[in-house]
Design a protein around this motif. Structure first.
Motif, PDB file in Angstrom:
ATOM      1  N   LYS A 296      26.127 -39.390   1.686  1.00 47.98           N
ATOM      2  CA  LYS A 296      26.786 -39.253   0.384  1.00 47.98           C
ATOM      3  C   LYS A 296      26.145 -38.123  -0.422  1.00 47.98           C
ATOM      4  O   LYS A 296      26.848 -37.311  -1.052  1.00 47.98           O
ATOM      5  CB  LYS A 296      26.672 -40.572  -0.381  1.00 47.98           C
ATOM      6  CG  LYS A 296      27.227 -40.509  -1.797  1.00 47.98           C
ATOM      7  CD  LYS A 296      26.910 -41.789  -2.562  1.00 47.98           C
ATOM      8  CE  LYS A 296      27.305 -41.678  -4.021  1.00 47.98           C
ATOM      9  NZ  LYS A 296      26.887 -42.850  -4.811  1.00 47.98           N
ATOM     10  N   GLN A 297      24.820 -38.058  -0.426  1.00 46.70           N
ATOM     11  CA  GLN A 297      24.133 -37.003  -1.165  1.00 46.70           C
ATOM     12  C   GLN A 297      24.485 -35.618  -0.632  1.00 46.70           C
ATOM     13  O   GLN A 297      24.622 -34.661  -1.399  1.00 46.70           O
ATOM     14  CB  GLN A 297      22.613 -37.211  -1.094  1.00 46.70           C
ATOM     15  CG  GLN A 297      22.122 -38.499  -1.728  1.00 46.70           C
ATOM     16  CD  GLN A 297      22.557 -38.653  -3.166  1.00 46.70           C
ATOM     17  OE1 GLN A 297      22.369 -37.759  -3.984  1.00 46.70           O
ATOM     18  NE2 GLN A 297      23.155 -39.789  -3.482  1.00 46.70           N
ATOM     19  N   ALA A 298      24.646 -35.528   0.691  1.00 50.26           N
ATOM     20  CA  ALA A 298      24.985 -34.233   1.286  1.00 50.26           C
ATOM     21  C   ALA A 298      26.415 -33.829   0.944  1.00 50.26           C
ATOM     22  O   ALA A 298      26.682 -32.692   0.546  1.00 50.26           O
ATOM     23  CB  ALA A 298      24.793 -34.290   2.802  1.00 50.26           C
ATOM     24  N   VAL A 299      27.373 -34.769   1.095  1.00 49.73           N
ATOM     25  CA  VAL A 299      28.789 -34.444   0.881  1.00 49.73           C
ATOM     26  C   VAL A 299      29.089 -34.245  -0.594  1.00 49.73           C
ATOM     27  O   VAL A 299      29.673 -33.228  -0.995  1.00 49.73           O
ATOM     28  CB  VAL A 299      29.689 -35.554   1.471  1.00 49.73           C
ATOM     29  CG1 VAL A 299      31.158 -35.288   1.121  1.00 49.73           C
ATOM     30  CG2 VAL A 299      29.517 -35.630   2.982  1.00 49.73           C
ATOM     31  N   LEU A 300      28.698 -35.213  -1.424  1.00 43.48           N
ATOM     32  CA  LEU A 300      29.022 -35.134  -2.844  1.00 43.48           C
ATOM     33  C   LEU A 300      28.006 -34.306  -3.622  1.00 43.48           C
ATOM     34  O   LEU A 300      28.284 -33.869  -4.741  1.00 43.48           O
ATOM     35  CB  LEU A 300      29.113 -36.545  -3.436  1.00 43.48           C
ATOM     36  CG  LEU A 300      30.142 -37.474  -2.776  1.00 43.48           C
ATOM     37  CD1 LEU A 300      30.193 -38.823  -3.498  1.00 43.48           C
ATOM     38  CD2 LEU A 300      31.524 -36.839  -2.752  1.00 43.48           C
ATOM     39  N   GLY A 301      26.816 -34.103  -3.046  1.00 44.84           N
ATOM     40  CA  GLY A 301      25.793 -33.314  -3.729  1.00 44.84           C
ATOM     41  C   GLY A 301      25.949 -31.828  -3.524  1.00 44.84           C
ATOM     42  O   GLY A 301      25.229 -31.041  -4.130  1.00 44.84           O
ATOM     43  N   GLY A 302      26.863 -31.442  -2.643  1.00 48.33           N
ATOM     44  CA  GLY A 302      27.150 -30.021  -2.473  1.00 48.33           C
ATOM     45  C   GLY A 302      26.287 -29.304  -1.453  1.00 48.33           C
ATOM     46  O   GLY A 302      26.117 -28.081  -1.530  1.00 48.33           O
ATOM     47  N   LEU A 303      25.717 -30.043  -0.478  1.00 46.75           N
ATOM     48  CA  LEU A 303      24.923 -29.373   0.551  1.00 46.75           C
ATOM     49  C   LEU A 303      25.834 -28.485   1.401  1.00 46.75           C
ATOM     50  O   LEU A 303      26.824 -28.937   1.956  1.00 46.75           O
ATOM     51  CB  LEU A 303      24.234 -30.404   1.447  1.00 46.75           C
ATOM     52  CG  LEU A 303      23.353 -29.841   2.561  1.00 46.75           C
ATOM     53  CD1 LEU A 303      22.125 -29.142   1.975  1.00 46.75           C
ATOM     54  CD2 LEU A 303      22.911 -30.940   3.517  1.00 46.75           C
ATOM     55  N   LYS A 304      25.486 -27.209   1.481  1.00 47.06           N
ATOM     56  CA  LYS A 304      26.257 -26.251   2.270  1.00 47.06           C
ATOM     57  C   LYS A 304      25.521 -25.967   3.565  1.00 47.06           C
ATOM     58  O   LYS A 304      24.294 -26.056   3.629  1.00 47.06           O
ATOM     59  CB  LYS A 304      26.489 -24.955   1.489  1.00 47.06           C
ATOM     60  CG  LYS A 304      27.257 -25.130   0.186  1.00 47.06           C
ATOM     61  CD  LYS A 304      27.442 -23.791  -0.505  1.00 47.06           C
ATOM     62  CE  LYS A 304      28.248 -23.944  -1.795  1.00 47.06           C
ATOM     63  NZ  LYS A 304      27.564 -24.790  -2.790  1.00 47.06           N
ATOM     64  N   ILE A 305      26.293 -25.602   4.584  1.00 48.03           N
ATOM     65  CA  ILE A 305      25.670 -25.383   5.889  1.00 48.03           C
ATOM     66  C   ILE A 305      24.655 -24.249   5.839  1.00 48.03           C
ATOM     67  O   ILE A 305      23.667 -24.255   6.565  1.00 48.03           O
ATOM     68  CB  ILE A 305      26.750 -25.111   6.966  1.00 48.03           C
ATOM     69  CG1 ILE A 305      26.140 -25.239   8.370  1.00 48.03           C
ATOM     70  CG2 ILE A 305      27.406 -23.755   6.748  1.00 48.03           C
ATOM     71  CD1 ILE A 305      25.598 -26.606   8.692  1.00 48.03           C
ATOM     72  N   GLU A 306      24.872 -23.286   4.941  1.00 43.12           N
ATOM     73  CA  GLU A 306      23.897 -22.190   4.833  1.00 43.12           C
ATOM     74  C   GLU A 306      22.582 -22.653   4.211  1.00 43.12           C
ATOM     75  O   GLU A 306      21.576 -21.928   4.255  1.00 43.12           O
ATOM     76  CB  GLU A 306      24.470 -21.017   4.028  1.00 43.12           C
ATOM     77  CG  GLU A 306      25.025 -21.396   2.680  1.00 43.12           C
ATOM     78  CD  GLU A 306      26.531 -21.636   2.710  1.00 43.12           C
ATOM     79  OE1 GLU A 306      27.180 -21.373   1.677  1.00 43.12           O
ATOM     80  OE2 GLU A 306      27.041 -22.080   3.763  1.00 43.12           O
TER      81      GLU A 306
END
Length: 481
Positions: A296-306
């Motif tokens: 959830k933190q990755a998807v909604l927190g804005g983690l980008k692949i870069e």
């Protein structure tokens, strides 16, 4: 009687009026009731949704009491396990890929560091041939799990070696059966990936068959498993130029593509499918709800692949004399200063930087002995220059490693009996790294020439020199593809 008849209609009229008031609501009242009902449903949904995500606790003590009973660091360095963190929510996780079809080996080892606060992550691959500070002869890190009998005891031993290697204890550990990767890919309806080369490998013993065409296409779960397992073709004429390091590069590229597509919001609706894969294929000290919190933190927190940095442990190829096999075995050793910098910059969650002596980094000296940046070598025989007989020994080879009950003529990786090769094997002409002042190993400016493989049976023959026109060096033969 007349008074009684007069009172009845009056009383009945009042009751009728009261009843009518209970049955009727104004439009405003009806609207408020409808809004309240909708809010109740939404609140229940939000509470149910939030209950799916449980934030993991950041360890604050010096050592997890449960690990205290299973991990004994002995005379070796005790890795850092507590202290001020660089950010509020910075987590580290050791991820081990176990290949049941390949005998349960943990050939895939990843150390992940995720700064949730600032949405930055680093994932370091640790090569399977990394030399580690163990008391037995063949010191490849992928021998640790099976040497200790596998299961949780093997995982704890491997956790210990990696913690000492990087100088700190990862917060959590996740053991993933390789089959889970394919199942997750299927749950995602496939992953788009650029397969780097044609792949053709068949091993009936493991029931392993790899046949993939080069090019960008949608991979099914089975396709994905073939791609990440491949190292060279059956006839060994084609393969990655740098052997297992080439496979690591492909695995990293695939995981990067997989993570990029997994972070899409559409996959949030597939929690049920991912939960089933998790239950069947993952052993961890994280709960499924805690792992969902990371997602959830990755998807909604804005983690980008870069913002996800995939790296391989900085390393240099070396060879080291084996008193068991009586030949030179190939390893990789960490580039000490580069690894220390990587740990302090991207991997360690702690504000206090590590120093070289905190990391247990092995090196091979010019005289053939081995040393560690900690100053302590667990295998006392390897800490001295090796004795290389010029002719076959008349006596039997040593039968027991110091400090263990396992005979040295038993392969620590497989447990199978071995037969020593020609004791007259010669030095391939390399000069292994020499510790500089203070115990920090230096590495040769150029990789060592690869020694020729010994006759069967050897544990993993040395790299062969490519023939003219070939583009690869094969380090390991089948069946361990």
């Amino acid at each position: 009687m007349e008074r009684h008849r007069e009172e009845r209609p009056t009383g009945g009229s009042r009751l009728e009026k009261k009843a009518k008031k209970k049955r009727h609501f104004t439009r405003q009242q009806k609207a408020l009731i409808a809004v309240a009902a909708v809010l109740a449903v939404v609140l229940a949904g939000v509470l149910a949704w939030q209950s799916l995500f449980v934030k993991p606790q950041v360890p604050t003590g010096t050592q997890d009491p449960e690990k205290e009973t299973t991990i004994d660091y002995g005379e070796g360095n005790r890795p850092k396990a507590g202290g001020e963190r660089k950010s509020k929510d910075w987590y580290t996780v050791l991820i081990l890929g176990r290949d049941t079809g390949g005998g349960g080996n943990t050939d895939t080892m990843l150390l992940a560091s995720y700064d949730v606060t600032n949405q930055k992550a680093t994932v370091m691959s640790i090569p399977r041939d990394t030399m580690v500070n163990v008391p037995w002869d063949i010191k490849r890190i992928n021998s640790v799990y099976n040497y200790y009998g596998g299961d949780q005891k093997g995982i704890d031993a491997l956790y210990k070696e990696i913690a000492q290697l990087v100088g700190f204890e990862p917060d959590y550990q996740v053991v993933v059966e390789w089959d889970a990767v394919g199942e997750i890919v299927n749950a995602m309806d496939g992953v788009w990936f650029d397969v780097p080369r044609n792949m053709n490998y068949d091993d009936p013993y493991q029931d392993l068959h790899i046949h993939q065409e080069k090019g960008y296409r949608l991979l099914s779960g089975d396709d994905a498993m073939q791609v990440i397992r491949y190292r060279h073709d059956t006839n060994m004429k084609y393969g990655y130029p740098d052997g297992d390091l080439g496979r690591i590069k492909t695995q990293q590229a695939f995981l990067k593509a997989m993570v990029q597509q997994l972070l899409q919001v559409k996959n949030v609706t597939k929690i049920g499918e991912f939960a089933k894969v998790f239950q069947n294929n993952v052993e961890t000290d994280l709960s499924f709800n805690e792992m969902l919190w990371f997602g959830k933190q990755a998807v909604l927190g804005g983690l980008k692949i870069e913002d996800v940095n995939f790296v391989t442990m900085p390393n240099t190829p070396v060879s080291c004399w084996s008193r068991t096999y009586r030949n030179y075995q190939s390893y990789v050793v960490p580039n000490a200063q580069e690894l220390l910098d990587l740990v302090n910059r991207d991997l360690s969650p702690f504000v206090e930087p590590s120093v070289m002596s905190d990391l247990d980094i092995m090196s091979v000296n010019k005289d053939g002995s081995v040393s560690s940046t900690t100053g302590h070598v667990e295998d006392s025989k390897a800490a001295a220059p090796p004795v290389k007989p010029a002719k076959p020994a008349e006596t039997e080879p040593e039968t027991t490693e110091p400090g263990t009950d396992q005979p040295s003529e038993t392969d620590p990786e497989t447990g199978e009996p071995i037969v020593p090769t020609d004791p007259g094997a010669t030095d391939p002409g390399t000069e292994p790294s020499t510790p500089s002042e203070g115990g920090t190993p230096t590495v040769p400016s150029e990789p060592e020439p690869a020694p020729q493989p010994e006759p069967e049976p050897t544990p993993e023959p040395e790299p062969t020199t490519p023939t003219e026109g070939s583009d690869f060096t094969v380090i390991d033969p089948p069946p361990a593809a």
